[in-house]
Design a protein around this motif. Sequence first.
Motif, PDB file in Angstrom:
ATOM      1  N   GLU A 213       0.842  -1.198   0.000  1.00  0.00           N
ATOM      2  CA  GLU A 213       0.000   0.000   0.000  1.00  0.00           C
ATOM      3  C   GLU A 213       0.876   1.246   0.000  1.00  0.00           C
ATOM      4  N   LEU A 214       0.729   2.059  -1.054  1.00  0.00           N
ATOM      5  CA  LEU A 214       1.555   3.245  -1.225  1.00  0.00           C
ATOM      6  C   LEU A 214       0.751   4.348  -1.901  1.00  0.00           C
ATOM      7  N   SER A 215       1.273   5.578  -1.812  1.00  0.00           N
ATOM      8  CA  SER A 215       0.714   6.713  -2.539  1.00  0.00           C
ATOM      9  C   SER A 215       1.636   7.080  -3.691  1.00  0.00           C
ATOM     10  N   LEU A 216       1.130   7.884  -4.615  1.00  0.00           N
ATOM     11  CA  LEU A 216       1.908   8.242  -5.796  1.00  0.00           C
ATOM     12  C   LEU A 216       3.238   8.878  -5.430  1.00  0.00           C
ATOM     13  N   THR A 234       6.136  -2.023 -11.376  1.00  0.00           N
ATOM     14  CA  THR A 234       4.698  -2.121 -11.628  1.00  0.00           C
ATOM     15  C   THR A 234       3.945  -2.106 -10.308  1.00  0.00           C
ATOM     16  N   GLY A 235       2.613  -2.098 -10.416  1.00  0.00           N
ATOM     17  CA  GLY A 235       1.793  -2.412  -9.266  1.00  0.00           C
ATOM     18  C   GLY A 235       1.708  -3.917  -9.110  1.00  0.00           C
ATOM     19  N   LEU A 236       1.090  -4.365  -8.027  1.00  0.00           N
ATOM     20  CA  LEU A 236       0.892  -5.792  -7.836  1.00  0.00           C
ATOM     21  C   LEU A 236      -0.035  -6.364  -8.900  1.00  0.00           C
ATOM     22  N   ASP A 237      -0.788  -5.488  -9.564  1.00  0.00           N
ATOM     23  CA  ASP A 237      -1.646  -5.915 -10.664  1.00  0.00           C
ATOM     24  C   ASP A 237      -0.896  -6.035 -11.982  1.00  0.00           C
ATOM     25  N   GLY A 238       0.405  -5.751 -11.968  1.00  0.00           N
ATOM     26  CA  GLY A 238       1.211  -5.842 -13.170  1.00  0.00           C
ATOM     27  C   GLY A 238       1.196  -4.616 -14.042  1.00  0.00           C
ATOM     28  N   ARG A 239       0.425  -3.590 -13.675  1.00  0.00           N
ATOM     29  CA  ARG A 239       0.350  -2.375 -14.483  1.00  0.00           C
ATOM     30  C   ARG A 239       1.638  -1.575 -14.342  1.00  0.00           C
ATOM     31  N   GLY A 245      -1.342   2.005  -6.450  1.00  0.00           N
ATOM     32  CA  GLY A 245      -1.553   2.050  -5.005  1.00  0.00           C
ATOM     33  C   GLY A 245      -0.694   1.070  -4.242  1.00  0.00           C
ATOM     34  N   ASN A 246       0.186   0.399  -4.938  1.00  0.00           N
ATOM     35  CA  ASN A 246       1.156  -0.533  -4.355  1.00  0.00           C
ATOM     36  C   ASN A 246       2.270  -0.709  -5.376  1.00  0.00           C
ATOM     37  N   ALA A 247       3.308  -1.438  -5.027  1.00  0.00           N
ATOM     38  CA  ALA A 247       4.453  -1.485  -5.930  1.00  0.00           C
ATOM     39  C   ALA A 247       5.202  -2.801  -5.848  1.00  0.00           C
ATOM     40  N   ALA A 248       5.747  -3.180  -6.988  1.00  0.00           N
ATOM     41  CA  ALA A 248       6.679  -4.300  -7.087  1.00  0.00           C
ATOM     42  C   ALA A 248       7.787  -3.878  -8.034  1.00  0.00           C
ATOM     43  N   ALA A 249       9.017  -4.044  -7.626  1.00  0.00           N
ATOM     44  CA  ALA A 249      10.152  -3.669  -8.453  1.00  0.00           C
ATOM     45  C   ALA A 249      11.132  -4.829  -8.514  1.00  0.00           C
TER      46      ALA A 249
END
Length: 265
Positions: A213-216, A234-239, A245-249
């Motif tokens: 959970e994150l903000s821009l 991306t987000g956890l949704d792969g976008r 609203g979240n992040a994966a790197a």
Amino acid sequence: MPDYHDDLRLAHVLADAADAATMDRFKALDLKVETKPDMTPVSEADKAAEELIRGNLHRARPRDAILGEEYGLEGTGPRRWVIDPIDGTKNYVRGVPVWATLISLMEAGEGGYQPVVGVVSAPALGRRWWAAKGAGAYTGRSLTSATRLHVSKVGRMSDASFAYSSLSGWEEQGRLSGFLDLTRSVWRTRGYGDFWPYMMVAEGSIDICAEPELSLWDMAANAIVVTEAGGTFTGLDGRPGPHSGNAAASNGLLHDEMLSHLTAR
């Protein structure tokens, strides 16, 4: 491709001013700290740093919009500066040196605003990272004294180093089981948190990181540093990008496998 050199130079000037203000109050015994409605802390230094950055932007880029954590959105138009005056306020108020000012310039384009410049400045660590679209990512003491960043080439999850912020957010979202499965599949885990894991992904010292959970303003500057270093953000949704609203790197090689764990419920 547009040249963002002048904007990048300005972002460094803004970061220099913010660093001076935040370091002046770091570990101050009379530091004033309040609790925001979302129950997160905000210090007088957060507010002062954002006010300082906004004031400089009003003079240098009066036509650009500004979005900041403490004072919201101001202005309209195709260019928007996104500011987190102190990412890691909980560390800051406890005297832990892992915090940074995040400054990003975003431009309107296909899929919404996208980061084109990012500076991450961590003065208590003596570190700074930055990137501009199409120009690569760097770390160093200044624009002229810098080392180019490259993500790692680790291609197997069993060899990967994974960083995260905490367990509670994953549990609150019902994602804890997949998160724990991921921690069991990697070589090493560490709870660094905030901006730092993303910078280490860009440097190649860790391979994957994620937050639920994150903000821009938490993500914009980190996103372009990671991607310009050759990684995936991306987000956890792969976008792609900092809008979910979240992040994966990651270094890119491990991204899909990481997401498959973190989206399991």
